[in-house]
Motif scaffolding. Structure first.
Motif, PDB file in Angstrom:
ATOM      1  N   LEU A 106      -3.211  -8.114  -9.665  1.00 11.83           N
ATOM      2  CA  LEU A 106      -2.413  -7.012  -9.260  1.00 11.83           C
ATOM      3  C   LEU A 106      -1.856  -6.838  -7.633  1.00 11.83           C
ATOM      4  O   LEU A 106      -0.641  -6.130  -7.688  1.00 11.83           O
ATOM      5  CB  LEU A 106      -3.544  -5.632  -9.419  1.00 11.83           C
ATOM      6  CG  LEU A 106      -3.924  -5.265 -10.904  1.00 11.83           C
ATOM      7  CD1 LEU A 106      -4.950  -4.138 -11.062  1.00 11.83           C
ATOM      8  CD2 LEU A 106      -2.739  -4.740 -11.702  1.00 11.83           C
ATOM      9  N   GLU A 109       1.639  -8.049  -7.775  1.00 14.99           N
ATOM     10  CA  GLU A 109       2.424  -7.088  -8.474  1.00 14.99           C
ATOM     11  C   GLU A 109       2.834  -5.840  -7.581  1.00 14.99           C
ATOM     12  O   GLU A 109       3.915  -5.279  -7.478  1.00 14.99           O
ATOM     13  CB  GLU A 109       1.955  -6.392  -9.882  1.00 14.99           C
ATOM     14  CG  GLU A 109       1.756  -7.445 -10.738  1.00 14.99           C
ATOM     15  CD  GLU A 109       1.099  -7.266 -12.153  1.00 14.99           C
ATOM     16  OE1 GLU A 109       0.863  -5.907 -12.188  1.00 14.99           O
ATOM     17  OE2 GLU A 109       0.865  -7.973 -12.993  1.00 14.99           O
ATOM     18  N   ASN A 110       1.665  -5.374  -6.680  1.00 12.66           N
ATOM     19  CA  ASN A 110       1.882  -4.188  -6.142  1.00 12.66           C
ATOM     20  C   ASN A 110       1.896  -4.218  -4.628  1.00 12.66           C
ATOM     21  O   ASN A 110       2.132  -3.235  -4.118  1.00 12.66           O
ATOM     22  CB  ASN A 110       0.497  -3.308  -6.748  1.00 12.66           C
ATOM     23  CG  ASN A 110       0.696  -2.873  -8.139  1.00 12.66           C
ATOM     24  OD1 ASN A 110       1.640  -2.819  -8.711  1.00 12.66           O
ATOM     25  ND2 ASN A 110      -0.624  -3.224  -8.607  1.00 12.66           N
ATOM     26  N   SER A 112       2.748  -4.367  -0.808  1.00 15.71           N
ATOM     27  CA  SER A 112       3.783  -4.050   0.261  1.00 15.71           C
ATOM     28  C   SER A 112       4.050  -5.066   1.248  1.00 15.71           C
ATOM     29  O   SER A 112       3.174  -6.122   1.479  1.00 15.71           O
ATOM     30  CB  SER A 112       3.683  -2.630   0.793  1.00 15.71           C
ATOM     31  OG  SER A 112       2.577  -2.899   2.035  1.00 15.71           O
ATOM     32  N   HIS A 154      -4.130  -1.794  -5.190  1.00 13.37           N
ATOM     33  CA  HIS A 154      -3.815  -0.264  -5.524  1.00 13.37           C
ATOM     34  C   HIS A 154      -4.449   0.148  -6.711  1.00 13.37           C
ATOM     35  O   HIS A 154      -3.520   0.953  -7.660  1.00 13.37           O
ATOM     36  CB  HIS A 154      -2.346  -0.141  -5.394  1.00 13.37           C
ATOM     37  CG  HIS A 154      -1.758  -0.381  -3.985  1.00 13.37           C
ATOM     38  ND1 HIS A 154      -1.812   0.581  -2.901  1.00 13.37           N
ATOM     39  CD2 HIS A 154      -1.039  -1.267  -3.514  1.00 13.37           C
ATOM     40  CE1 HIS A 154      -1.174   0.148  -2.054  1.00 13.37           C
ATOM     41  NE2 HIS A 154      -0.870  -1.091  -2.241  1.00 13.37           N
ATOM     42  N   ASN A 155      -5.718  -0.113  -7.176  1.00  8.01           N
ATOM     43  CA  ASN A 155      -6.382   0.333  -8.179  1.00  8.01           C
ATOM     44  C   ASN A 155      -7.667   1.109  -7.887  1.00  8.01           C
ATOM     45  O   ASN A 155      -8.773   0.097  -7.502  1.00  8.01           O
ATOM     46  CB  ASN A 155      -6.481  -0.603  -9.219  1.00  8.01           C
ATOM     47  CG  ASN A 155      -7.121  -0.017 -10.725  1.00  8.01           C
ATOM     48  OD1 ASN A 155      -8.027   0.676 -10.656  1.00  8.01           O
ATOM     49  ND2 ASN A 155      -6.282  -0.524 -11.703  1.00  8.01           N
ATOM     50  N   ARG A 205       5.429 -12.752  -5.613  1.00  9.30           N
ATOM     51  CA  ARG A 205       5.292 -11.858  -6.987  1.00  9.30           C
ATOM     52  C   ARG A 205       4.746 -12.587  -8.159  1.00  9.30           C
ATOM     53  O   ARG A 205       5.231 -12.315  -9.150  1.00  9.30           O
ATOM     54  CB  ARG A 205       6.448 -11.126  -7.296  1.00  9.30           C
ATOM     55  CG  ARG A 205       6.785 -10.115  -5.958  1.00  9.30           C
ATOM     56  CD  ARG A 205       5.745  -9.176  -5.768  1.00  9.30           C
ATOM     57  NE  ARG A 205       6.334  -8.462  -4.164  1.00  9.30           N
ATOM     58  CZ  ARG A 205       5.377  -7.489  -3.643  1.00  9.30           C
ATOM     59  NH1 ARG A 205       4.292  -7.385  -3.962  1.00  9.30           N
ATOM     60  NH2 ARG A 205       5.897  -6.954  -2.581  1.00  9.30           N
TER      61      ARG A 205
END
Length: 240
Positions: A106, A109-110, A112, A154-155, A205
């Motif tokens: 994740l 994927e997320n 920054s 970010h989960n 990514r």
């Protein structure tokens, strides 16, 4: 590269620093690096004096740390650092692969750009720590590396479980940063390279590669972590 040792000294706090927050950070650091051993008693009176706090905010922080899994609170007993048992170690090895792989995928994927740069800065500190063979700094920087990846996922559902898992990971992994032979020296360098490779996978990514790399990273340290609970034994003279 500045050292990470004793980063939460209450005698050296900058003006305006929140003392309750610093108490929490200091206890997390001391427990993670095993400056405070599993089962150690935490005296809230001593902590209140050390950090210039009254007892109510100390108790409040104790409750927060208990919720995070760092300490154990029981009625009519002093607070204690969370223990380690066969069952806790078994649970760690069952849960770690799934949780680390998920959060790292994740993150790819997320994350920054700023978060990736922060991860790179932590990796520089990690490499500096292992180059100087500073066990405490190595444990702490490695913990920060994987915690930052967890933040990058970010989960909010995964982060509390990851934080608790990392506590025992750090305590188990302390032996990994005390190499006693050439093989362990080589594996320590391999672990640092895997960190670099994980960062590269996140930056491009590539969630599949990131997941595979962190699983290999966890497997690398597994056999050395087992040294924590597997003593070498005593030598018995042949005459006995």
């Amino acid at each position: 590269m500045p050292t990470l040792k004793h980063p939460y000294d209450p005698q050296e706090l900058p003006a305006g620093r929140d003392r309750k927050q610093t108490l929490g950070e200091a206890l997390r650091y001391r427990i993670t690096t095993m400056e405070l051993k599993p089962g150690a008693v935490l005296d809230e009176v001593i902590l209140a004096e050390e950090f210039g706090l009254s007892r109510p905010p100390v108790r409040e922080m104790m409750r927060q740390l208990a919720a995070e899994g760092y300490i154990e609170l029981e009625a009519n007993r002093s607070a204690r650092v969370s223990g380690m048992s066969y069952q806790s170690l078994r649970n760690f090895y069952l849960a770690a692969p799934a949780l680390y792989v998920t959060t790292t995928r994740l993150a790819a994927e997320n994350a920054s750009a700023g978060e990736i740069e922060e991860l790179k800065r932590i990796q520089l500190r990690f490499r500096a720590a292992i180059a100087s063979r500073d066990v405490i700094d190595s444990v702490f920087a490695n913990d920060q590396f994987h915690h930052t990846i967890g933040l990058m996922a970010h989960n909010p559902y995964l982060l509390p479980s990851l934080r608790r898992l990392q506590l025992d990971h750090a305590r188990l992994g302390k032996t990994f940063y005390q190499p006693v032979n050439a093989r362990m020296e080589q594996e320590l360098e391999q672990a640092a390279q895997q960190h670099d490779d994980i960062i590269a996978a996140i930056e491009r990514r590539d969630s599949d590669a990131a997941g595979i790399l962190v699983r290999e990273h966890l497997d690398l340290g597994r056999k050395n972590m087992a040294m924590y609970v597997t003593p070498e034994g005593m030598e018995v003279p042949e005459s006995m």
